[in-house]
Design a protein around this motif. Structure first.
Motif, PDB file in Angstrom:
ATOM      1  N   ALA A 303       0.827  -1.214   0.000  1.00  0.00           N
ATOM      2  CA  ALA A 303       0.000   0.000   0.000  1.00  0.00           C
ATOM      3  C   ALA A 303       0.859   1.261   0.000  1.00  0.00           C
ATOM      4  O   ALA A 303       0.439   2.312  -0.481  1.00  0.00           O
ATOM      5  CB  ALA A 303      -0.930  -0.006   1.208  1.00  0.00           C
ATOM      6  N   LEU A 304       2.089   1.155   0.543  1.00  0.00           N
ATOM      7  CA  LEU A 304       2.967   2.333   0.580  1.00  0.00           C
ATOM      8  C   LEU A 304       3.966   2.323  -0.575  1.00  0.00           C
ATOM      9  O   LEU A 304       4.848   3.179  -0.640  1.00  0.00           O
ATOM     10  CB  LEU A 304       3.724   2.383   1.906  1.00  0.00           C
ATOM     11  N   ASP A 305       3.832   1.321  -1.451  1.00  0.00           N
ATOM     12  CA  ASP A 305       4.770   1.178  -2.561  1.00  0.00           C
ATOM     13  C   ASP A 305       6.209   1.097  -2.027  1.00  0.00           C
ATOM     14  O   ASP A 305       7.113   1.805  -2.478  1.00  0.00           O
ATOM     15  CB  ASP A 305       4.605   2.374  -3.522  1.00  0.00           C
ATOM     16  N   GLY A 306       6.375   0.226  -1.018  1.00  0.00           N
ATOM     17  CA  GLY A 306       7.690   0.063  -0.367  1.00  0.00           C
ATOM     18  C   GLY A 306       7.748   0.889   0.904  1.00  0.00           C
ATOM     19  O   GLY A 306       7.287   2.033   0.914  1.00  0.00           O
ATOM     20  N   VAL A 307       8.294   0.305   1.970  1.00  0.00           N
ATOM     21  CA  VAL A 307       8.320   1.033   3.250  1.00  0.00           C
ATOM     22  C   VAL A 307       9.703   1.596   3.576  1.00  0.00           C
ATOM     23  O   VAL A 307       9.855   2.357   4.536  1.00  0.00           O
ATOM     24  CB  VAL A 307       7.858   0.128   4.433  1.00  0.00           C
ATOM     25  N   LYS A 308      10.690   1.239   2.788  1.00  0.00           N
ATOM     26  CA  LYS A 308      12.063   1.681   3.077  1.00  0.00           C
ATOM     27  C   LYS A 308      12.112   3.214   3.174  1.00  0.00           C
ATOM     28  O   LYS A 308      11.624   3.910   2.283  1.00  0.00           O
ATOM     29  CB  LYS A 308      12.994   1.198   1.963  1.00  0.00           C
ATOM     30  N   GLY A 309      12.646   3.691   4.290  1.00  0.00           N
ATOM     31  CA  GLY A 309      12.783   5.137   4.472  1.00  0.00           C
ATOM     32  C   GLY A 309      11.491   5.828   4.865  1.00  0.00           C
ATOM     33  O   GLY A 309      11.481   7.036   5.096  1.00  0.00           O
ATOM     34  N   LEU A 339      10.954  -2.790  10.443  1.00  0.00           N
ATOM     35  CA  LEU A 339      12.327  -2.323  10.696  1.00  0.00           C
ATOM     36  C   LEU A 339      13.308  -3.053   9.771  1.00  0.00           C
ATOM     37  O   LEU A 339      14.212  -2.439   9.204  1.00  0.00           O
ATOM     38  CB  LEU A 339      12.716  -2.551  12.166  1.00  0.00           C
ATOM     39  N   GLU A 340      13.063  -4.362   9.600  1.00  0.00           N
ATOM     40  CA  GLU A 340      13.945  -5.143   8.711  1.00  0.00           C
ATOM     41  C   GLU A 340      13.883  -4.612   7.279  1.00  0.00           C
ATOM     42  O   GLU A 340      14.849  -4.680   6.536  1.00  0.00           O
ATOM     43  CB  GLU A 340      13.521  -6.616   8.702  1.00  0.00           C
ATOM     44  N   ARG A 341      12.712  -4.078   6.896  1.00  0.00           N
ATOM     45  CA  ARG A 341      12.562  -3.557   5.528  1.00  0.00           C
ATOM     46  C   ARG A 341      13.008  -2.103   5.421  1.00  0.00           C
ATOM     47  O   ARG A 341      12.783  -1.454   4.407  1.00  0.00           O
ATOM     48  CB  ARG A 341      11.097  -3.658   5.094  1.00  0.00           C
ATOM     49  N   GLY A 342      13.562  -1.568   6.503  1.00  0.00           N
ATOM     50  CA  GLY A 342      14.138  -0.221   6.427  1.00  0.00           C
ATOM     51  C   GLY A 342      13.181   0.904   6.768  1.00  0.00           C
ATOM     52  O   GLY A 342      13.452   2.068   6.455  1.00  0.00           O
ATOM     53  N   ALA A 343      12.045   0.595   7.409  1.00  0.00           N
ATOM     54  CA  ALA A 343      11.116   1.655   7.795  1.00  0.00           C
ATOM     55  C   ALA A 343      11.511   2.239   9.153  1.00  0.00           C
ATOM     56  O   ALA A 343      12.257   1.622   9.916  1.00  0.00           O
ATOM     57  CB  ALA A 343       9.698   1.087   7.879  1.00  0.00           C
ATOM     58  N   VAL A 344      10.994   3.430   9.440  1.00  0.00           N
ATOM     59  CA  VAL A 344      11.133   4.032  10.768  1.00  0.00           C
ATOM     60  C   VAL A 344       9.804   3.775  11.477  1.00  0.00           C
ATOM     61  O   VAL A 344       8.740   4.005  10.888  1.00  0.00           O
ATOM     62  CB  VAL A 344      11.371   5.559  10.635  1.00  0.00           C
ATOM     63  N   VAL A 345       9.861   3.278  12.705  1.00  0.00           N
ATOM     64  CA  VAL A 345       8.623   2.907  13.390  1.00  0.00           C
ATOM     65  C   VAL A 345       8.442   3.738  14.659  1.00  0.00           C
ATOM     66  O   VAL A 345       9.370   3.909  15.444  1.00  0.00           O
ATOM     67  CB  VAL A 345       8.624   1.397  13.739  1.00  0.00           C
ATOM     68  N   VAL A 346       7.224   4.260  14.822  1.00  0.00           N
ATOM     69  CA  VAL A 346       6.856   5.003  16.027  1.00  0.00           C
ATOM     70  C   VAL A 346       5.619   4.313  16.588  1.00  0.00           C
ATOM     71  O   VAL A 346       4.736   3.915  15.819  1.00  0.00           O
ATOM     72  CB  VAL A 346       6.522   6.481  15.699  1.00  0.00           C
ATOM     73  N   SER A 377       4.458  10.771   9.979  1.00  0.00           N
ATOM     74  CA  SER A 377       4.391   9.394   9.463  1.00  0.00           C
ATOM     75  C   SER A 377       3.616   9.338   8.147  1.00  0.00           C
ATOM     76  O   SER A 377       2.773  10.198   7.867  1.00  0.00           O
ATOM     77  CB  SER A 377       3.713   8.469  10.479  1.00  0.00           C
ATOM     78  N   HIS A 378       3.886   8.290   7.361  1.00  0.00           N
ATOM     79  CA  HIS A 378       3.176   8.102   6.086  1.00  0.00           C
ATOM     80  C   HIS A 378       1.973   7.189   6.253  1.00  0.00           C
ATOM     81  O   HIS A 378       1.115   7.122   5.375  1.00  0.00           O
ATOM     82  CB  HIS A 378       4.120   7.488   5.049  1.00  0.00           C
ATOM     83  N   ALA A 379       1.950   6.438   7.361  1.00  0.00           N
ATOM     84  CA  ALA A 379       0.837   5.503   7.564  1.00  0.00           C
ATOM     85  C   ALA A 379       0.633   5.262   9.048  1.00  0.00           C
ATOM     86  O   ALA A 379       1.565   5.378   9.847  1.00  0.00           O
ATOM     87  CB  ALA A 379       1.136   4.174   6.876  1.00  0.00           C
ATOM     88  N   LEU A 380      -0.616   4.949   9.384  1.00  0.00           N
ATOM     89  CA  LEU A 380      -0.953   4.524  10.740  1.00  0.00           C
ATOM     90  C   LEU A 380      -1.518   3.107  10.644  1.00  0.00           C
ATOM     91  O   LEU A 380      -2.420   2.841   9.840  1.00  0.00           O
ATOM     92  CB  LEU A 380      -2.023   5.464  11.331  1.00  0.00           C
ATOM     93  N   VAL A 381      -0.982   2.205  11.456  1.00  0.00           N
ATOM     94  CA  VAL A 381      -1.518   0.838  11.492  1.00  0.00           C
ATOM     95  C   VAL A 381      -2.115   0.610  12.873  1.00  0.00           C
ATOM     96  O   VAL A 381      -1.414   0.742  13.889  1.00  0.00           O
ATOM     97  CB  VAL A 381      -0.419  -0.220  11.231  1.00  0.00           C
ATOM     98  N   LEU A 382      -3.399   0.283  12.924  1.00  0.00           N
ATOM     99  CA  LEU A 382      -4.045  -0.017  14.197  1.00  0.00           C
ATOM    100  C   LEU A 382      -3.938  -1.519  14.467  1.00  0.00           C
ATOM    101  O   LEU A 382      -4.388  -2.325  13.666  1.00  0.00           O
ATOM    102  CB  LEU A 382      -5.520   0.388  14.170  1.00  0.00           C
ATOM    103  N   LEU A 401      -0.427  13.217   9.707  1.00  0.00           N
ATOM    104  CA  LEU A 401       0.287  12.324   8.783  1.00  0.00           C
ATOM    105  C   LEU A 401       0.746  13.086   7.543  1.00  0.00           C
ATOM    106  O   LEU A 401       0.284  14.192   7.277  1.00  0.00           O
ATOM    107  CB  LEU A 401      -0.623  11.158   8.359  1.00  0.00           C
ATOM    108  N   GLN A 402       1.625  12.474   6.764  1.00  0.00           N
ATOM    109  CA  GLN A 402       1.995  13.090   5.481  1.00  0.00           C
ATOM    110  C   GLN A 402       1.757  12.080   4.352  1.00  0.00           C
ATOM    111  O   GLN A 402       1.760  10.870   4.585  1.00  0.00           O
ATOM    112  CB  GLN A 402       3.441  13.549   5.502  1.00  0.00           C
ATOM    113  N   PRO A 403       1.548  12.562   3.137  1.00  0.00           N
ATOM    114  CA  PRO A 403       1.298  11.650   2.008  1.00  0.00           C
ATOM    115  C   PRO A 403       2.507  10.738   1.788  1.00  0.00           C
ATOM    116  O   PRO A 403       3.640  11.151   2.004  1.00  0.00           O
ATOM    117  CB  PRO A 403       1.125  12.589   0.807  1.00  0.00           C
ATOM    118  N   SER A 404       2.236   9.496   1.377  1.00  0.00           N
ATOM    119  CA  SER A 404       3.349   8.568   1.170  1.00  0.00           C
ATOM    120  C   SER A 404       4.050   8.851  -0.160  1.00  0.00           C
ATOM    121  O   SER A 404       5.196   8.488  -0.362  1.00  0.00           O
ATOM    122  CB  SER A 404       2.855   7.128   1.213  1.00  0.00           C
TER     123      SER A 404
END
Ligand SMILES: NC(=O)c1ccc[n+]([C@@H]2O[C@H](COP(=O)([O-])OP(=O)(O)OC[C@H]3O[C@@H](n4cnc5c(N)ncnc54)[C@H](O)[C@@H]3O)[C@@H](O)[C@H]2O)c1
Length: 452
Positions: A303-309, A339-346, A377-382, A401-404
């Motif tokens: 959905a984010l077209d890749g989560v890296k960065g 995290l393994e795919r290079g995303a920043v997690v909050v 953030s670009h996405a929120l996951v509940l 949030l900001q657009p992905s």
């Protein structure tokens, strides 16, 4: 009765406190001195609704005490309860070292006839093994099985109003003592199941695996919904209204977690292997659960077209609402994958934030306020359906949030299917649930999410 409970965890603390509230004289013992120091200081080491008041009341009443040293009074108990952990070993089988260590302590200290009540979840034959191990004690000790069925988040109420209590004992004397112990709960008819220890031990694993199978089956169906265009809410309603099936525990989601289902399903499969019986259904439930975790990570990634960065916020770290327990939580699995795919997690959780922060160290940030966790953030996951997340301010979420990507609205992934997609879309956000189309019909049945 004078009772000693080994283990001041979710089970031992609730059981010991509950029994003291029924009027018994209870000592809860734990090898963790920090936990005991907290309890003696009036602080409760876990979050469990209603437990703090109950502990304080019974402490004040002099019926409940805590110790990390074995006091002299230990040897004069009517029953010793074993409520220590039985975590999974490398092959999924239950690690019984804590149970056996407690058995050795009891055999050493007991100075009068007593029951040894195994509340921990243990494989079939463990009570017999404990019985053999404590055979050398100088006094008669009978080992009985009394598995625990409490649900974290509802544990106090489950203690006082259980669906059923299961007792596995060989002698009539032991059965009678447990009948008396639980008499104040007024368990009529089949709500007190009295059987032999081996059946009692298996009942616990069978119950958890049956529930896990329901969830895993719905999760598999939810994945099929994504590819076929069916809607999991309608499927649940249509299936669950069959009175032979029932609607409970049929929610698709991020996969089951917690300290019981994942380990007990695997322990049942391991028990089967040890006895030459392949537990195909248990194995499949486990495999489907693992797949659901990968599916969710992939769903977010796609959905984010890749989560890296990219920065992703998780709401909910506990494996279910009303607990601070994060053991095997879907949030741990998803955060690790992202995290393994290079995303920043909050992350944010109303109660489990500190445990989550401790688990991940500086690999991710845990915020005190749920909206603050969204900034940038670009996405929120509940991931956990806490009440406080059920009706959020979607406009505020959109603002934070900001657009992905350019021209692509920020993404909400509702892994518990608790939000109304139309509301989310109206706020200018993208919506993705589990087993539902991205733009589901507005008039679908409103029978929504609950804990899996
Ligand atoms: N948590 C649940 O919802 C739940 C529900 C039903 C059954 N169970 C089962 O009950 C058992 C306990 O689970 P839990 O969640 O309460 O575990 P937990 O990890 O919260 O608590 C276990 C406690 O035992 C203590 N301990 C370990 N070794 C000890 C020893 N030798 N003497 C005294 N204390 C010792 C630990 O310090 C810890 O405080 C497990 O077998 C679990 O599968 C748990």
């Amino acid at each position: 009765m004078r009772l000693v409970v080994f283990g001041a965890g979710y089970v031992g603390l609730v059981t010991g406190t509950g029994l003291s509230d029924l009027g018994h004289d209870v000592l809860v013992y734990d090898i963790d001195p920090d936990k005991i120091a907290k309890l003696n200081d009036g602080r409760i080491p876990i979050y469990e609704p209603g437990l703090a008041d109950l502990i304080h009341r019974n402490q004040r009443g002099g019926r409940l005490s805590f110790a990390s040293e074995i006091p002299a009074s230990f040897d004069r108990a009517d029953a010793y309860f074993i409520a220590v952990g039985t975590p999974p070993g490398p092959d999924g089988s239950a690690d019984l070292s804590a149970v056996m260590a407690v058995a050795d302590t009891i055999a050493r200290v007991a100075k009068q006839q007593a029951l040894v009540v195994v509340k921990s979840t243990v494989p079939v034959g463990t009570c017999d093994a404990v019985q053999a191990r404590i055979g050398h004690a100088g006094v008669p000790l009978e080992v009985v099985s009394n598995p625990e069925f409490l649900k974290e988040g509802d544990a106090v109420s489950d203690f006082f109003k259980p669906d059923r209590v299961v007792v596995g004992a060989r002698s009539e004397e032991a059965r009678q003592l447990l009948r008396e112990l639980y008499a104040p709960l007024q368990l009529s008819g089949e709500r007190l199941v009295i059987t032999d220890p081996r059946s009692s031990e298996l009942i616990k694993y069978a119950s958890n695996t049956m529930l896990a199978v329901r969830i895993s089956f719905m999760n598999e169906l939810s994945r099929l919904c994504h590819t076929t265009g069916a809607d999991i809410h309608s499927v649940r309603l249509g299936v669950g209204t069959d009175s032979r099936i029932g609607k409970k525990f049929l929610y698709a989601g991020p996969g089951y977690g917690g300290s019981c289902f994942p380990k007990d399903v695997q322990a049942l499969a391991a028990l089967g292997r040890a006895h030459g019986v392949q537990m195909r259904v248990a194995e499949a439930a486990h495999a489907a659960n693992e797949e659901q975790a990968s599916f969710l990570a992939q769903l977010v990634d796609t959905a984010l077209d890749g989560v890296k960065g990219k920065q992703i916020t998780l709401w909910g770290c506990a494996f279910k609402p009303e607990t601070d327990d994060i053991r095997e939580s879907p949030a741990i699995r998803l955060a690790t994958a992202l995290l393994e795919r290079g995303a920043v997690v909050v992350a944010h959780d109303p109660e489990a934030g500190p445990n989550f922060a401790k688990h991940f160290g500086n690999k991710l940030k845990v915020m005190d306020r749920n909206y603050d966790a969204l900034d940038g953030s670009h996405a929120l996951v509940l991931l956990t359906e806490w009440r406080s997340y059920r009706a959020p301010n979607f406009a505020e979420i959109k603002r934070r949030l900001q657009p992905s990507a350019k021209g692509v609205a920020p993404l909400l992934v509702d892994a518990r299917n608790i939000w109304r997609p139309a509301e989310v879309l109206r706020a200018g956000l993208r919506y993705q649930g589990i087993g539902v189309a991205t733009h589901p019909p507005a008039d679908r049945p409103s029978t929504r999410g609950s804990t899996a």
